[in-house]
Design a protein around this motif. Structure first.
Motif, PDB file in Angstrom:
ATOM      1  N   PRO A   1       0.843  -1.199   0.000  1.00  0.00           N
ATOM      2  CA  PRO A   1       0.000   0.000   0.000  1.00  0.00           C
ATOM      3  C   PRO A   1       0.878   1.249   0.000  1.00  0.00           C
ATOM      4  CG  PRO A   1       0.182  -0.848   2.231  1.00  0.00           C
ATOM      5  CD  PRO A   1       0.946  -1.798   1.334  1.00  0.00           C
TER       6      PRO A   1
ATOM      7  N   SER B   1       0.667   5.825  -0.168  1.00  0.00           N
ATOM      8  CA  SER B   1      -0.218   6.974  -0.006  1.00  0.00           C
ATOM      9  C   SER B   1      -0.210   7.904  -1.215  1.00  0.00           C
ATOM     10  CB  SER B   1       0.154   7.766   1.250  1.00  0.00           C
ATOM     11  OG  SER B   1       1.487   8.222   1.152  1.00  0.00           O
TER      12      SER B   1
ATOM     13  N   GLU C   1      -2.413   2.684  -4.333  1.00  0.00           N
ATOM     14  CA  GLU C   1      -2.678   3.919  -3.602  1.00  0.00           C
ATOM     15  C   GLU C   1      -3.951   3.741  -2.775  1.00  0.00           C
ATOM     16  OE1 GLU C   1      -1.735   7.895  -5.283  1.00  0.00           O
ATOM     17  OE2 GLU C   1      -3.908   8.194  -5.103  1.00  0.00           O
TER      18      GLU C   1
ATOM     19  N   VAL D   1      -2.767   3.485   4.581  1.00  0.00           N
ATOM     20  CA  VAL D   1      -1.414   2.962   4.395  1.00  0.00           C
ATOM     21  C   VAL D   1      -0.758   2.635   5.728  1.00  0.00           C
ATOM     22  CG1 VAL D   1       0.900   3.565   3.566  1.00  0.00           C
ATOM     23  CG2 VAL D   1      -1.103   4.147   2.218  1.00  0.00           C
TER      24      VAL D   1
ATOM     25  N   ARG E   1       3.506  -5.889   4.463  1.00  0.00           N
ATOM     26  CA  ARG E   1       4.267  -4.667   4.209  1.00  0.00           C
ATOM     27  C   ARG E   1       5.778  -4.880   4.259  1.00  0.00           C
ATOM     28  NH1 ARG E   1       2.938  -0.301   7.911  1.00  0.00           N
ATOM     29  NH2 ARG E   1       3.917   0.954   6.320  1.00  0.00           N
TER      30      ARG E   1
ATOM     31  N   ASP F   1       6.339   5.220   2.609  1.00  0.00           N
ATOM     32  CA  ASP F   1       5.184   4.989   3.476  1.00  0.00           C
ATOM     33  C   ASP F   1       5.487   4.069   4.647  1.00  0.00           C
ATOM     34  OD1 ASP F   1       2.940   6.457   2.171  1.00  0.00           O
ATOM     35  OD2 ASP F   1       3.596   5.257   0.462  1.00  0.00           O
TER      36      ASP F   1
ATOM     37  N   ASN G   1       6.843   1.102   4.472  1.00  0.00           N
ATOM     38  CA  ASN G   1       6.902  -0.316   4.125  1.00  0.00           C
ATOM     39  C   ASN G   1       8.341  -0.783   4.291  1.00  0.00           C
ATOM     40  OD1 ASN G   1       4.129  -0.774   3.267  1.00  0.00           O
ATOM     41  ND2 ASN G   1       4.614   0.593   1.563  1.00  0.00           N
TER      42      ASN G   1
END
Length: 151
Positions: free
Chosen positions: A11, A13, A53, A57, A66, A121, A123
């Motif tokens: 995921p 953002s 997106e 997130v 993630r 983000d 991850n």
């Protein structure tokens, strides 16, 4: 039957910023639907990463979600911290190691050397290289210590 991993998904953002980030790591954009999803080749026609997106997130991190580990050559791993830092990406600690250099997690017949960092983000990303374990050592250590001991 199963021969490898074709795709993984994360995921993000901001899709456009994430595309630029992953392109800076050497991935190639295959296709994208604006404000929704992008597919980036890790290795052309072998494996890709889907970036989705979304608003949510910031899920709590757990290694089962993630997290992506990218396979790299050992020689590239040795210079990975400097390579990432030049791109404005900081490495991070993991498994009790500081992130100042790659470290080795051994297994009975082989070992993996790795270094960890985050994307835009949060991850979890990892550069990893499989290496030999000539003495079936089970002690985790920095790569420089491993090479001094075994090479």
């Amino acid at each position: 039957m199963i021969k490898g991993l074709f795709e993984a998904h994360l995921p993000v953002s901001n899709l456009l910023n994430s595309i630029k980030f992953y392109e800076s790591l050497g991935l190639t954009l295959e296709n994208h639907i604006p404000n929704k999803v992008a597919f980036m080749w890790i290795e052309k026609d072998v494996s890709w990463l889907g970036l989705w997106e979304c608003e949510s997130v910031r899920l709590d991190y757990h290694p089962s979600i993630r997290h992506i580990a990218f396979n790299v050559d050992l020689e590239d791993l040795k210079t990975a911290k400097q390579w990432l830092n030049k791109k404005g990406i900081e490495t991070r600690g993991a498994f009790g190691f500081s992130g100042e250099e790659p470290f080795v997690l051994p297994h009975v017949n082989n070992a993996s050397s790795k270094i960890h960092f985050y994307d835009l983000d949060g991850n979890s990303l990892e550069l990893i290289s499989q290496i030999s374990n000539p003495e079936q050592c089970l002690d985790a250590m920095y790569l420089s210590e491993w090479e001094e001991r075994f090479y």
